[in-house]
Design a protein around this motif. Structure first.
Motif, mmCIF file in Angstrom:
data_model
loop_
_atom_site.group_PDB
_atom_site.id
_atom_site.type_symbol
_atom_site.label_atom_id
_atom_site.label_comp_id
_atom_site.label_asym_id
_atom_site.label_seq_id
_atom_site.Cartn_x
_atom_site.Cartn_y
_atom_site.Cartn_z
ATOM 1 N N LEU A 55 98.974 -20.256 -24.650
ATOM 2 C CA LEU A 55 99.491 -20.568 -22.965
ATOM 3 C C LEU A 55 98.757 -21.735 -22.524
ATOM 4 C CD1 LEU A 55 99.560 -16.912 -21.388
ATOM 5 C CD2 LEU A 55 101.091 -18.395 -22.593
ATOM 6 N N ASP A 56 99.522 -22.570 -21.611
ATOM 7 C CA ASP A 56 98.904 -23.535 -21.203
ATOM 8 C C ASP A 56 98.008 -23.041 -19.812
ATOM 9 O OD1 ASP A 56 100.998 -23.994 -18.858
ATOM 10 O OD2 ASP A 56 101.277 -26.069 -19.388
ATOM 11 N N TRP A 57 96.996 -24.100 -19.489
ATOM 12 C CA TRP A 57 96.218 -23.196 -18.353
ATOM 13 C C TRP A 57 96.941 -23.241 -16.329
ATOM 14 C CZ3 TRP A 57 96.197 -28.213 -19.926
ATOM 15 C CH2 TRP A 57 96.314 -29.313 -18.695
ATOM 16 N N THR A 58 98.316 -23.734 -16.554
ATOM 17 C CA THR A 58 99.989 -23.462 -15.719
ATOM 18 C C THR A 58 100.214 -22.048 -15.263
ATOM 19 O OG1 THR A 58 101.537 -24.171 -16.722
ATOM 20 C CG2 THR A 58 99.735 -26.047 -15.549
ATOM 21 N N VAL A 59 99.568 -21.462 -16.225
ATOM 22 C CA VAL A 59 100.290 -20.154 -17.231
ATOM 23 C C VAL A 59 99.312 -19.130 -16.434
ATOM 24 C CG1 VAL A 59 101.902 -18.325 -17.784
ATOM 25 C CG2 VAL A 59 102.199 -20.902 -18.180
ATOM 26 N N ASP A 60 99.329 -17.952 -15.343
ATOM 27 C CA ASP A 60 98.861 -16.980 -14.977
ATOM 28 C C ASP A 60 99.025 -16.787 -16.112
ATOM 29 O OD1 ASP A 60 97.189 -15.418 -12.814
ATOM 30 O OD2 ASP A 60 98.240 -14.288 -14.002
ATOM 31 N N MET A 61 97.651 -15.907 -16.485
ATOM 32 C CA MET A 61 97.486 -15.266 -17.677
ATOM 33 C C MET A 61 97.955 -13.524 -17.420
ATOM 34 S SD MET A 61 96.546 -14.520 -21.289
ATOM 35 C CE MET A 61 95.260 -15.849 -22.224
ATOM 36 N N ALA A 62 97.585 -13.039 -16.921
ATOM 37 C CA ALA A 62 98.187 -11.253 -16.445
ATOM 38 C C ALA A 62 99.686 -12.198 -16.086
ATOM 39 C CB ALA A 62 97.859 -11.058 -15.189
ATOM 40 N N GLU A 63 100.813 -12.502 -15.879
ATOM 41 C CA GLU A 63 101.453 -12.752 -15.689
ATOM 42 C C GLU A 63 102.844 -13.477 -16.989
ATOM 43 O OE1 GLU A 63 104.344 -15.871 -13.791
ATOM 44 O OE2 GLU A 63 103.204 -15.164 -12.610
ATOM 45 N N GLY A 64 101.575 -14.051 -17.726
ATOM 46 C CA GLY A 64 102.479 -14.440 -19.072
ATOM 47 C C GLY A 64 102.441 -13.381 -20.333
ATOM 48 N N ARG A 65 101.279 -12.511 -19.675
ATOM 49 C CA ARG A 65 101.045 -11.408 -21.048
ATOM 50 C C ARG A 65 102.401 -10.140 -20.644
ATOM 51 N NH1 ARG A 65 98.906 -9.875 -25.241
ATOM 52 N NH2 ARG A 65 96.475 -9.392 -24.797
ATOM 53 N N ARG A 66 102.636 -10.003 -19.329
ATOM 54 C CA ARG A 66 103.633 -9.722 -18.913
ATOM 55 C C ARG A 66 104.787 -9.902 -19.073
ATOM 56 N NH1 ARG A 66 100.995 -8.755 -13.584
ATOM 57 N NH2 ARG A 66 101.879 -10.776 -12.922
ATOM 58 N N ARG A 67 105.115 -11.313 -18.923
ATOM 59 C CA ARG A 67 107.201 -11.927 -19.358
ATOM 60 C C ARG A 67 106.828 -11.455 -21.005
ATOM 61 N NH1 ARG A 67 106.743 -18.052 -16.966
ATOM 62 N NH2 ARG A 67 108.322 -18.344 -17.772
ATOM 63 N N LEU A 68 105.428 -11.932 -21.723
ATOM 64 C CA LEU A 68 106.098 -11.732 -23.428
ATOM 65 C C LEU A 68 106.041 -10.826 -24.156
ATOM 66 C CD1 LEU A 68 103.273 -14.673 -23.708
ATOM 67 C CD2 LEU A 68 105.890 -14.628 -25.116
ATOM 68 N N GLY A 69 105.451 -9.426 -23.238
ATOM 69 C CA GLY A 69 105.768 -8.091 -23.648
ATOM 70 C C GLY A 69 104.437 -7.878 -24.521
ATOM 71 N N PRO A 70 103.945 -6.357 -24.524
ATOM 72 C CA PRO A 70 103.014 -6.274 -25.373
ATOM 73 C C PRO A 70 102.887 -6.336 -27.192
ATOM 74 C CG PRO A 70 104.682 -4.248 -25.188
ATOM 75 C CD PRO A 70 105.258 -5.655 -24.806
#
Length: 392
Positions: A312-327
């Motif tokens: 992920l680049d820094w313009t994506v919130d890490m928690a949001e990116g994690r949720r969107r990508l799945g576990p």
């Protein structure tokens, strides 16, 4: 998940506390980042101590902390690299000479001991072997001497045979694997088809990507033919790097995010997926990492490629990116490179925030882009020190 990086006692978590102490004391223990786990990451397995931490983390093994390395960690911000550049001013000489490639790749390893040691090279390195003359000019960047414009131009592009065209890459990876000795993962990398096509059609870097888009929207068959050649060639290149010693390979699709989602699905996604599928047939255990800067609008589509890790680049919130990508997919990143120009306290805070949001496991701590020229080396050292003291 609840985490805190602290020199004192740990509050509101289900782990033993540590006594307060003066962080300036020479006898004080190093700070730890302790976490109470409750995230959405897939259930961890017990880690193998025989393999590098980075590989265990990508697989979802139970690791004590996230592995850490930095994109562009070998290079321009280091004084040792700048000194070497005075002796060898040509980038291509530095990146195509086995001894220099090994020396530069190991410079950050010797100083910071990252968990990933990436090959010093460039995504355009294969171009000469594909009959596409180029150079990388100081102060200007990549220059393609004869940009591709027509079907005839594409017809002149040869498929890449890495053993013949870039034997120094294989030799360097083999040496790096021996030098690092499994204390870290040796990383290779390649450019993605659309990004490589953008460079060779535009003639170098671009602001508006008008030439590659003109080709895509007026002569799509020509662009698809070029993309397929790059796809076949990069598949070979990844396999070659793995066979030479690379333990994971990152695919850079830097310019794919210049495409709309519908155009990404036509001109990038199918070719990325083809590469991943083909590599997994011959190297099923090789972790593949995909990075595309500015990818917030395409995250779900990046996961469709089948890669093991999305960076992920820094313009994506890490928690949001994690949720969107799945576990089930690992993430990499994503501290803003500019943070390394801040105070040590600020750097520590941003590292903690990123790790907390990523959750336990399946996370490689990194920047959200390559490290910036002029970054203070002492701040890089602090980044690694804090990162390696984290504990889940």
């Amino acid at each position: 998940m609840s985490c805190i990086h602290s020199y004192g006692s740990i509050a509101s978590i289900s782990l033993p506390t540590s006594p307060s102490f003066n962080p300036r004391s020479r006898c004080a223990p190093k700070p730890r980042f302790l976490c109470a786990v409750g995230g959405s990451v897939a259930e961890a397995q017990v880690a193998s101590i025989a393999e590098p931490l980075l590989l265990n983390a990508v697989r979802g093994d139970d690791v004590e902390r996230p592995p850490v390395w930095l994109m562009r960690q070998a290079g321009r911000y280091m004084k040792s690299y700048q000194t070497l550049c005075e002796r060898y001013p040509s980038f291509r000489e530095r990146s195509e000479n086995v001894d220099l490639v090994v020396e530069i790749s190991l410079q950050p390893w010797k100083v910071f001991k990252p968990d990933g040691v990436i090959l010093f090279s460039d995504i355009l390195t294969p171009l000469s072997g594909m009959n596409i003359p180029f150079d990388i000019v100081k102060g200007k960047g990549p220059v393609i001497f004869d940009p591709l414009q027509t079907a005839d131009d594409v017809g002149q592009v040869r498929e890449f045979v890495p053993q013949e065209s870039v034997p120094y890459v294989g030799e360097a990876l083999t040496i790096l694997r021996k030098e690092v000795d499994n204390k870290a993962a040796v990383l290779g990398f390649v450019g993605a088809p659309f990004t490589l096509a953008s460079y060779v059609v535009e003639g170098g870097s671009s602001k508006h990507f008008s030439k590659i888009k003109r080709l895509a929207f007026s002569q799509p068959k020509v662009l698809h033919a070029l993309l397929q050649k790059f796809t076949t060639s990069m598949t070979k290149y990844i396999r070659y790097q793995a066979d030479s010693g690379a333990q994971a390979v990152q695919i850079f699709d830097s310019w794919a995010t210049e495409l709309s989602p519908v155009d990404f699905e036509e001109f990038s996604l199918p070719y990325l997926k083809q590469i991943v599928d083909a590599v997994k047939e011959t190297h099923p255990d090789l972790p593949l990492i995909l990075y595309a800067s500015g990818s917030g609008g395409l995250l779900e589509r990046l996961a469709l490629t089948g890669v093991d890790v999305v960076s992920l680049d820094w313009t994506v919130d890490m928690a949001e990116g994690r949720r969107r990508l799945g576990p089930n997919i690992a993430v990499q990143g994503n501290v803003d490179p500019g943070v390394l120009f801040g105070s040590k306290e600020f750097i520590t805070s941003r590292i903690n925030d990123t790790v907390r949001k990523a959750g336990r496991g399946k996370h490689i701590l990194n920047l959200g882009h390559g490290i910036v020229v002029g970054t203070p080396e002492e701040n890089v050292a602090h980044f690694f020190e804090v990162a390696k003291d984290i504990r889940y």
